[in-house]
Design a protein around this motif. Structure first.
Motif, PDB file in Angstrom:
ATOM      1  N   LEU A  77      -3.217  11.230  -7.916  1.00  0.00           N
ATOM      2  CA  LEU A  77      -4.491  10.927  -7.272  1.00  0.00           C
ATOM      3  C   LEU A  77      -4.355  11.251  -5.793  1.00  0.00           C
ATOM      4  O   LEU A  77      -3.288  11.069  -5.203  1.00  0.00           O
ATOM      5  N   TYR A  78      -5.435  11.724  -5.209  1.00  0.00           N
ATOM      6  CA  TYR A  78      -5.473  11.974  -3.775  1.00  0.00           C
ATOM      7  C   TYR A  78      -6.269  10.844  -3.144  1.00  0.00           C
ATOM      8  O   TYR A  78      -7.386  10.550  -3.570  1.00  0.00           O
ATOM      9  N   VAL A  79      -5.655  10.188  -2.164  1.00  0.00           N
ATOM     10  CA  VAL A  79      -6.221   8.977  -1.574  1.00  0.00           C
ATOM     11  C   VAL A  79      -6.360   9.160  -0.064  1.00  0.00           C
ATOM     12  O   VAL A  79      -5.802  10.095   0.519  1.00  0.00           O
ATOM     13  N   THR A  80      -7.087   8.253   0.562  1.00  0.00           N
ATOM     14  CA  THR A  80      -7.326   8.355   1.999  1.00  0.00           C
ATOM     15  C   THR A  80      -6.494   7.379   2.817  1.00  0.00           C
ATOM     16  O   THR A  80      -6.341   7.568   4.017  1.00  0.00           O
ATOM     17  N   ASP A  81      -5.952   6.342   2.188  1.00  0.00           N
ATOM     18  CA  ASP A  81      -5.212   5.310   2.917  1.00  0.00           C
ATOM     19  C   ASP A  81      -4.078   4.796   2.029  1.00  0.00           C
ATOM     20  O   ASP A  81      -4.328   4.091   1.050  1.00  0.00           O
ATOM     21  N   LEU A  82      -2.844   5.156   2.368  1.00  0.00           N
ATOM     22  CA  LEU A  82      -1.699   4.775   1.531  1.00  0.00           C
ATOM     23  C   LEU A  82      -1.481   3.265   1.496  1.00  0.00           C
ATOM     24  O   LEU A  82      -1.130   2.723   0.451  1.00  0.00           O
ATOM     25  N   SER A  83      -1.682   2.597   2.617  1.00  0.00           N
ATOM     26  CA  SER A  83      -1.506   1.138   2.637  1.00  0.00           C
ATOM     27  C   SER A  83      -2.484   0.457   1.694  1.00  0.00           C
ATOM     28  O   SER A  83      -2.128  -0.463   0.958  1.00  0.00           O
ATOM     29  N   ARG A  84      -3.714   0.920   1.710  1.00  0.00           N
ATOM     30  CA  ARG A  84      -4.741   0.357   0.826  1.00  0.00           C
ATOM     31  C   ARG A  84      -4.419   0.649  -0.638  1.00  0.00           C
ATOM     32  O   ARG A  84      -4.549  -0.217  -1.501  1.00  0.00           O
ATOM     33  N   SER A  85      -3.946   1.872  -0.923  1.00  0.00           N
ATOM     34  CA  SER A  85      -3.570   2.214  -2.304  1.00  0.00           C
ATOM     35  C   SER A  85      -2.380   1.381  -2.757  1.00  0.00           C
ATOM     36  O   SER A  85      -2.349   0.895  -3.889  1.00  0.00           O
ATOM     37  N   LYS A  86      -1.404   1.202  -1.879  1.00  0.00           N
ATOM     38  CA  LYS A  86      -0.232   0.382  -2.209  1.00  0.00           C
ATOM     39  C   LYS A  86      -0.646  -1.064  -2.454  1.00  0.00           C
ATOM     40  O   LYS A  86      -0.177  -1.695  -3.410  1.00  0.00           O
ATOM     41  N   ALA A  87      -1.528  -1.589  -1.630  1.00  0.00           N
ATOM     42  CA  ALA A  87      -2.003  -2.961  -1.811  1.00  0.00           C
ATOM     43  C   ALA A  87      -2.727  -3.113  -3.148  1.00  0.00           C
ATOM     44  O   ALA A  87      -2.609  -4.141  -3.820  1.00  0.00           O
ATOM     45  N   PHE A  88      -3.453  -2.090  -3.564  1.00  0.00           N
ATOM     46  CA  PHE A  88      -4.193  -2.148  -4.827  1.00  0.00           C
ATOM     47  C   PHE A  88      -3.257  -1.982  -6.025  1.00  0.00           C
ATOM     48  O   PHE A  88      -3.208  -2.843  -6.907  1.00  0.00           O
ATOM     49  N   TYR A  89      -2.525  -0.881  -6.072  1.00  0.00           N
ATOM     50  CA  TYR A  89      -1.726  -0.573  -7.265  1.00  0.00           C
ATOM     51  C   TYR A  89      -0.475  -1.444  -7.389  1.00  0.00           C
ATOM     52  O   TYR A  89      -0.101  -1.833  -8.488  1.00  0.00           O
ATOM     53  N   ASN A  90       0.154  -1.762  -6.271  1.00  0.00           N
ATOM     54  CA  ASN A  90       1.339  -2.624  -6.312  1.00  0.00           C
ATOM     55  C   ASN A  90       0.938  -4.086  -6.147  1.00  0.00           C
ATOM     56  O   ASN A  90       1.270  -4.924  -6.989  1.00  0.00           O
ATOM     57  N   GLY A  91       0.226  -4.382  -5.090  1.00  0.00           N
ATOM     58  CA  GLY A  91      -0.112  -5.765  -4.778  1.00  0.00           C
ATOM     59  C   GLY A  91      -1.040  -6.424  -5.779  1.00  0.00           C
ATOM     60  O   GLY A  91      -0.852  -7.585  -6.126  1.00  0.00           O
ATOM     61  N   ARG A  92      -2.030  -5.686  -6.275  1.00  0.00           N
ATOM     62  CA  ARG A  92      -3.003  -6.278  -7.198  1.00  0.00           C
ATOM     63  C   ARG A  92      -2.678  -6.015  -8.665  1.00  0.00           C
ATOM     64  O   ARG A  92      -2.719  -6.919  -9.482  1.00  0.00           O
ATOM     65  N   LEU A  93      -2.380  -4.752  -8.999  1.00  0.00           N
ATOM     66  CA  LEU A  93      -2.113  -4.426 -10.407  1.00  0.00           C
ATOM     67  C   LEU A  93      -0.655  -4.637 -10.795  1.00  0.00           C
ATOM     68  O   LEU A  93      -0.331  -4.685 -11.974  1.00  0.00           O
ATOM     69  N   GLY A  94       0.239  -4.743  -9.813  1.00  0.00           N
ATOM     70  CA  GLY A  94       1.628  -5.062 -10.092  1.00  0.00           C
ATOM     71  C   GLY A  94       2.514  -3.886 -10.456  1.00  0.00           C
ATOM     72  O   GLY A  94       3.608  -4.077 -10.993  1.00  0.00           O
ATOM     73  N   PHE A  95       2.099  -2.647 -10.143  1.00  0.00           N
ATOM     74  CA  PHE A  95       2.913  -1.481 -10.452  1.00  0.00           C
ATOM     75  C   PHE A  95       4.032  -1.350  -9.417  1.00  0.00           C
ATOM     76  O   PHE A  95       3.790  -1.419  -8.213  1.00  0.00           O
ATOM     77  N   GLU A  96       5.241  -1.106  -9.890  1.00  0.00           N
ATOM     78  CA  GLU A  96       6.418  -0.994  -9.031  1.00  0.00           C
ATOM     79  C   GLU A  96       6.359   0.265  -8.162  1.00  0.00           C
ATOM     80  O   GLU A  96       6.076   1.361  -8.662  1.00  0.00           O
ATOM     81  N   VAL A  97       6.613   0.113  -6.874  1.00  0.00           N
ATOM     82  CA  VAL A  97       6.722   1.259  -5.971  1.00  0.00           C
ATOM     83  C   VAL A  97       8.095   1.887  -6.191  1.00  0.00           C
ATOM     84  O   VAL A  97       9.115   1.205  -6.102  1.00  0.00           O
ATOM     85  N   ILE A  98       8.124   3.201  -6.470  1.00  0.00           N
ATOM     86  CA  ILE A  98       9.406   3.882  -6.703  1.00  0.00           C
ATOM     87  C   ILE A  98       9.677   4.984  -5.690  1.00  0.00           C
ATOM     88  O   ILE A  98      10.757   5.567  -5.700  1.00  0.00           O
ATOM     89  N   GLY A  99       8.717   5.264  -4.832  1.00  0.00           N
ATOM     90  CA  GLY A  99       8.915   6.268  -3.797  1.00  0.00           C
ATOM     91  C   GLY A  99       7.806   6.177  -2.777  1.00  0.00           C
ATOM     92  O   GLY A  99       6.659   5.889  -3.123  1.00  0.00           O
ATOM     93  N   GLU A 100       8.168   6.421  -1.520  1.00  0.00           N
ATOM     94  CA  GLU A 100       7.162   6.328  -0.472  1.00  0.00           C
ATOM     95  C   GLU A 100       7.621   7.131   0.740  1.00  0.00           C
ATOM     96  O   GLU A 100       8.775   7.052   1.141  1.00  0.00           O
ATOM     97  N   VAL A 101       6.714   7.944   1.263  1.00  0.00           N
ATOM     98  CA  VAL A 101       6.945   8.660   2.509  1.00  0.00           C
ATOM     99  C   VAL A 101       5.730   8.392   3.390  1.00  0.00           C
ATOM    100  O   VAL A 101       4.593   8.702   3.000  1.00  0.00           O
ATOM    101  N   LYS A 102       5.974   7.801   4.542  1.00  0.00           N
ATOM    102  CA  LYS A 102       4.899   7.422   5.463  1.00  0.00           C
ATOM    103  C   LYS A 102       3.961   8.595   5.721  1.00  0.00           C
ATOM    104  O   LYS A 102       4.400   9.722   5.952  1.00  0.00           O
ATOM    105  N   ASP A 103       2.678   8.319   5.665  1.00  0.00           N
ATOM    106  CA  ASP A 103       1.614   9.293   5.935  1.00  0.00           C
ATOM    107  C   ASP A 103       1.585  10.472   4.964  1.00  0.00           C
ATOM    108  O   ASP A 103       0.935  11.474   5.235  1.00  0.00           O
TER     109      ASP A 103
END
Length: 131
Positions: free
Chosen positions: A11-37
């Protein structure tokens, strides 16, 4: 060639923090990789959900550049006996509006909701697409 499954969905998103808060914080999906911006990747069952900032993914490097835009669709498969729990979690516990529930026949249901970038997400009962 016998393909077993689609392993990654992007998926192409506009705000990584918001996507992380939704998919990890709300839906509970584990973060397995992240590169700022640039991107954040989540483990979703046996698959991986890749969330990229569109413009950043145009830049090549180790891998070829790619790009996308617009509201996309993907479906998460859950066990039949967990379907109602997921529906209640999404709508009641998380307060996310369910746009529609659909009866596909043969005892299979799914429901649709949106992420912060307006991608259409669906939860489907396991076995719906099996032969």
């Amino acid at each position: 060639m016998n393909v077993k499954k689609i392993k990654e969905t992007c998926l192409y998103v506009t705000d990584l923090s918001r996507s992380k808060a939704f998919y990890n914080g709300r839906l509970g999906f584990e973060v397995i990789g992240e590169v700022k911006d640039r991107h954040v990747f989540f483990r979703v069952g046996e698959s991986v959900l890749l969330c990229f900032i569109s413009e950043a993914s145009k830049q090549g490097g180790t891998l070829p550049p790619h790009f996308g835009s617009g509201q996309l669709h993907l479906a998460f498969e859950v066990a039949k006996d967990q379907y109602q729990d997921w529906k209640e979690k999404i709508s009641q516990q998380l307060g996310i509006k369910i746009e529609q529930e659909y009866d596909w026949g043969r005892g299979f249901l799914s429901f649709y909701f949106r992420d912060p970038d307006e991608h259409l997400l669906e939860v489907v009962m396991e076995g719906m697409w099996e032969r």
